[in-house]
Design a protein around this motif. Sequence first.
Motif, PDB file in Angstrom:
ATOM      1  N   ARG A 146     -28.334 -48.186  -3.205  1.00 44.48           N
ATOM      2  CA  ARG A 146     -29.171 -48.478  -4.379  1.00 44.48           C
ATOM      3  C   ARG A 146     -30.453 -47.663  -4.295  1.00 44.48           C
ATOM      4  NH1 ARG A 146     -31.136 -54.544  -5.309  1.00 44.48           N
ATOM      5  NH2 ARG A 146     -28.882 -54.871  -5.496  1.00 44.48           N
ATOM      6  N   ILE A 147     -30.917 -47.220  -5.460  1.00 47.18           N
ATOM      7  CA  ILE A 147     -32.187 -46.504  -5.554  1.00 47.18           C
ATOM      8  C   ILE A 147     -33.080 -47.280  -6.515  1.00 47.18           C
ATOM      9  CG2 ILE A 147     -33.313 -44.333  -6.161  1.00 47.18           C
ATOM     10  CD1 ILE A 147     -30.604 -42.965  -5.663  1.00 47.18           C
ATOM     11  N   GLY A 148     -34.248 -47.671  -6.028  1.00 48.26           N
ATOM     12  CA  GLY A 148     -35.163 -48.444  -6.862  1.00 48.26           C
ATOM     13  C   GLY A 148     -35.554 -47.702  -8.127  1.00 48.26           C
ATOM     14  N   LEU A 149     -35.607 -48.428  -9.244  1.00 46.73           N
ATOM     15  CA  LEU A 149     -35.936 -47.812 -10.527  1.00 46.73           C
ATOM     16  C   LEU A 149     -37.436 -47.737 -10.778  1.00 46.73           C
ATOM     17  CD1 LEU A 149     -33.208 -49.453 -12.804  1.00 46.73           C
ATOM     18  CD2 LEU A 149     -33.170 -47.235 -11.672  1.00 46.73           C
ATOM     19  N   GLU A 150     -38.230 -48.300  -9.873  1.00 47.80           N
ATOM     20  CA  GLU A 150     -39.682 -48.249 -10.031  1.00 47.80           C
ATOM     21  C   GLU A 150     -40.312 -47.783  -8.727  1.00 47.80           C
ATOM     22  OE1 GLU A 150     -43.409 -51.053 -11.562  1.00 47.80           O
ATOM     23  OE2 GLU A 150     -41.474 -51.954 -11.053  1.00 47.80           O
ATOM     24  N   SER A 151     -41.110 -46.733  -8.805  1.00 49.49           N
ATOM     25  CA  SER A 151     -41.794 -46.206  -7.634  1.00 49.49           C
ATOM     26  C   SER A 151     -43.105 -46.946  -7.420  1.00 49.49           C
ATOM     27  CB  SER A 151     -42.072 -44.709  -7.796  1.00 49.49           C
ATOM     28  OG  SER A 151     -40.868 -43.978  -7.883  1.00 49.49           O
ATOM     29  N   ASP A 152     -43.585 -46.883  -6.188  1.00 51.78           N
ATOM     30  CA  ASP A 152     -44.875 -47.480  -5.861  1.00 51.78           C
ATOM     31  C   ASP A 152     -45.974 -46.602  -6.454  1.00 51.78           C
ATOM     32  OD1 ASP A 152     -47.367 -48.044  -4.338  1.00 51.78           O
ATOM     33  OD2 ASP A 152     -46.064 -49.428  -3.246  1.00 51.78           O
ATOM     34  N   ARG A 153     -46.804 -47.195  -7.295  1.00 53.97           N
ATOM     35  CA  ARG A 153     -47.814 -46.408  -7.995  1.00 53.97           C
ATOM     36  C   ARG A 153     -48.977 -45.996  -7.094  1.00 53.97           C
ATOM     37  NH1 ARG A 153     -45.467 -49.804 -11.553  1.00 53.97           N
ATOM     38  NH2 ARG A 153     -45.045 -49.056 -13.659  1.00 53.97           N
ATOM     39  N   VAL A 154     -49.108 -46.638  -5.950  1.00 59.94           N
ATOM     40  CA  VAL A 154     -50.200 -46.306  -5.036  1.00 59.94           C
ATOM     41  C   VAL A 154     -49.742 -45.258  -4.027  1.00 59.94           C
ATOM     42  CG1 VAL A 154     -51.789 -47.205  -3.303  1.00 59.94           C
ATOM     43  CG2 VAL A 154     -51.239 -48.577  -5.338  1.00 59.94           C
ATOM     44  N   THR A 155     -48.631 -45.529  -3.353  1.00 61.42           N
ATOM     45  CA  THR A 155     -48.148 -44.604  -2.316  1.00 61.42           C
ATOM     46  C   THR A 155     -47.302 -43.472  -2.878  1.00 61.42           C
ATOM     47  OG1 THR A 155     -46.154 -45.926  -1.895  1.00 61.42           O
ATOM     48  CG2 THR A 155     -48.150 -46.490  -0.659  1.00 61.42           C
ATOM     49  N   GLU A 156     -46.889 -43.593  -4.151  1.00 60.58           N
ATOM     50  CA  GLU A 156     -46.040 -42.581  -4.798  1.00 60.58           C
ATOM     51  C   GLU A 156     -44.756 -42.377  -4.003  1.00 60.58           C
ATOM     52  OE1 GLU A 156     -48.445 -39.119  -5.262  1.00 60.58           O
ATOM     53  OE2 GLU A 156     -49.727 -40.008  -6.790  1.00 60.58           O
ATOM     54  N   GLU A 157     -44.141 -43.486  -3.643  1.00 64.42           N
ATOM     55  CA  GLU A 157     -42.886 -43.453  -2.895  1.00 64.42           C
ATOM     56  C   GLU A 157     -41.803 -44.191  -3.670  1.00 64.42           C
ATOM     57  OE1 GLU A 157     -44.372 -43.346   1.738  1.00 64.42           O
ATOM     58  OE2 GLU A 157     -44.232 -45.278   0.711  1.00 64.42           O
ATOM     59  N   ARG A 158     -40.559 -43.758  -3.432  1.00 64.06           N
ATOM     60  CA  ARG A 158     -39.407 -44.386  -4.070  1.00 64.06           C
ATOM     61  C   ARG A 158     -38.666 -45.226  -3.040  1.00 64.06           C
ATOM     62  NH1 ARG A 158     -36.434 -40.296  -7.746  1.00 64.06           N
ATOM     63  NH2 ARG A 158     -38.544 -40.438  -8.609  1.00 64.06           N
ATOM     64  N   ARG A 159     -38.157 -46.381  -3.480  1.00 66.60           N
ATOM     65  CA  ARG A 159     -37.421 -47.265  -2.579  1.00 66.60           C
ATOM     66  C   ARG A 159     -35.937 -46.921  -2.618  1.00 66.60           C
ATOM     67  NH1 ARG A 159     -38.220 -53.036  -4.369  1.00 66.60           N
ATOM     68  NH2 ARG A 159     -37.923 -52.046  -6.401  1.00 66.60           N
ATOM     69  N   VAL A 160     -35.376 -46.728  -1.427  1.00 68.54           N
ATOM     70  CA  VAL A 160     -33.955 -46.397  -1.293  1.00 68.54           C
ATOM     71  C   VAL A 160     -33.329 -47.420  -0.347  1.00 68.54           C
ATOM     72  CG1 VAL A 160     -32.280 -44.652  -0.620  1.00 68.54           C
ATOM     73  CG2 VAL A 160     -34.454 -43.950  -1.647  1.00 68.54           C
ATOM     74  N   PHE A 161     -32.240 -48.055  -0.792  1.00 69.62           N
ATOM     75  CA  PHE A 161     -31.585 -49.089  -0.003  1.00 69.62           C
ATOM     76  C   PHE A 161     -30.323 -48.526   0.632  1.00 69.62           C
ATOM     77  CE2 PHE A 161     -34.113 -51.139  -3.218  1.00 69.62           C
ATOM     78  CZ  PHE A 161     -34.731 -52.179  -2.542  1.00 69.62           C
ATOM     79  N   ILE A 162     -30.149 -48.798   1.932  1.00 68.82           N
ATOM     80  CA  ILE A 162     -29.061 -48.208   2.722  1.00 68.82           C
ATOM     81  C   ILE A 162     -28.239 -49.313   3.363  1.00 68.82           C
ATOM     82  CG2 ILE A 162     -28.525 -46.818   4.756  1.00 68.82           C
ATOM     83  CD1 ILE A 162     -31.789 -46.045   3.352  1.00 68.82           C
ATOM     84  N   LYS A 163     -26.917 -49.220   3.218  1.00 67.42           N
ATOM     85  CA  LYS A 163     -25.998 -50.133   3.887  1.00 67.42           C
ATOM     86  C   LYS A 163     -25.446 -49.444   5.120  1.00 67.42           C
ATOM     87  CE  LYS A 163     -23.417 -53.811   4.388  1.00 67.42           C
ATOM     88  NZ  LYS A 163     -24.007 -55.093   4.796  1.00 67.42           N
ATOM     89  N   GLY A 164     -25.579 -50.110   6.275  1.00 67.35           N
ATOM     90  CA  GLY A 164     -25.165 -49.502   7.530  1.00 67.35           C
ATOM     91  C   GLY A 164     -23.658 -49.549   7.744  1.00 67.35           C
ATOM     92  N   ASP A 165     -23.119 -48.495   8.370  1.00 69.45           N
ATOM     93  CA  ASP A 165     -21.704 -48.465   8.755  1.00 69.45           C
ATOM     94  C   ASP A 165     -21.471 -49.135  10.103  1.00 69.45           C
ATOM     95  OD1 ASP A 165     -21.119 -46.990   6.452  1.00 69.45           O
ATOM     96  OD2 ASP A 165     -21.501 -45.085   7.467  1.00 69.45           O
ATOM     97  N   ASN A 166     -22.413 -49.016  11.005  1.00 67.72           N
ATOM     98  CA  ASN A 166     -22.253 -49.536  12.369  1.00 67.72           C
ATOM     99  C   ASN A 166     -23.524 -50.229  12.846  1.00 67.72           C
ATOM    100  OD1 ASN A 166     -23.656 -47.099  12.380  1.00 67.72           O
ATOM    101  ND2 ASN A 166     -22.986 -46.562  14.432  1.00 67.72           N
ATOM    102  N   PRO A 167     -23.961 -51.281  12.146  1.00 57.78           N
ATOM    103  CA  PRO A 167     -25.204 -51.941  12.559  1.00 57.78           C
ATOM    104  C   PRO A 167     -25.039 -52.583  13.932  1.00 57.78           C
ATOM    105  CG  PRO A 167     -24.041 -53.270  10.940  1.00 57.78           C
ATOM    106  CD  PRO A 167     -23.317 -51.964  11.017  1.00 57.78           C
TER     107      PRO A 167
END
Length: 391
Positions: free
Chosen positions: A272-293
């Motif tokens: 998943r890729i967040g549809l709203e970026s942080d307006r202060v840090t100018e960063e995008r949220r990216v969600f990752i599902k692990g294969d071998n946690p």
Amino acid sequence: MATLIRRPAILYPLVAVIVILTGFGGYAFYNQRPVAVEIVAEEHDVPVRVFGLGTVEARIRSDIGFEVGATLVQLNADEGDRVQQGDLLASLTLGEQEAKLEKAKAALLVAEATVEKANANLGKTRAILAQKKDANARKQSLAGQSVVSRQSAEEALMDEAVAEADVAVASSEIKVAQAQLADAGAQLRFEETMLRHRKVVAPYDAIVIDRHKEIGTVVKAGDPIFTLIAADTYWGLAHVDEARAGFIEEGQRVDARLRSRPQDAFTGRVVRIGLESDRVTEERRVFIKGDNPPPRVYLGEQVEFWITVATIDAALLVPEAAVQGFDGRQGSVWTVESSRLRSRVVSFGHRTEDARLEIVDGLPHGASVVARIVSGFREGRSARVAEAVGN
């Protein structure tokens, strides 16, 4: 002549002229000599990775508590416990609510009896009505034959009308009784619901992350008692600079390194890729599902992520430090063409994690790109290739 040369007035200016001419000559020779340059070598199968710093999170996380307030009398789970859906986790005092529930059950029995009584009364009034109709019919017939008096016939007619009214009243009483029965049933269900609200059960298979209250505490409606996460729903949350996030897509491979286990290699995929970026840090949220946690993970632990956004079959990568006037899309680079330095405006594609830019357009055929700018560069100066650099 020798005497003239020995005179200071003539000797010193002559020496100065010679020194100046020698300096200009040396400077001209130094600046005209071929400059040694390093050029960029073509590379193959180059992975383009984007770095993101983030944490371990849970996709399903819930703070659960009671919908009513009372004294907490039972706790059946603690931090770290695994619970199954439907397991009783906690309960409040039940005495008052159980009494209300018994009262509602009794009211339901009364309502049911009232309905039965109303139905019996309706049957009775209908039987009386049938009797009055028969009596009225006989008396009306006999009155026509002058066997009974007209007054008796009129009384029989009136008795039938009263019996019909009694049937209508009995029918209405059944409807009232049925309504009371429905109300009693609804009140019973309400009290049963309120009793269930005094118990907290696991909404899904979960791990208890935190227990917020202890036995004996008077809690209010909505106070969190436990924090739960759904079992096996761990994922990583990476914060990626917007300037680097444009090529990230769902399904791309991710390499991760947990802060507590830097020697282990973990992999996953972007889910998943967040549809709203942080307006202060100018960063995008990216969600990752692990294969071998790992078998056990800790929420909030810091993780380093490398997202592979592309693999370039053949690439000419120039260090960003060797680019002048870079605007995110174009910039000027120095090239070696026919052993001469030239400045060219080129277009760029991907940027690697070690700050090198992929040149995609703007290079003439046969031109070599300079990898490192040194002093003395100018348009048209002779250049000698010292070595080619590339990973």
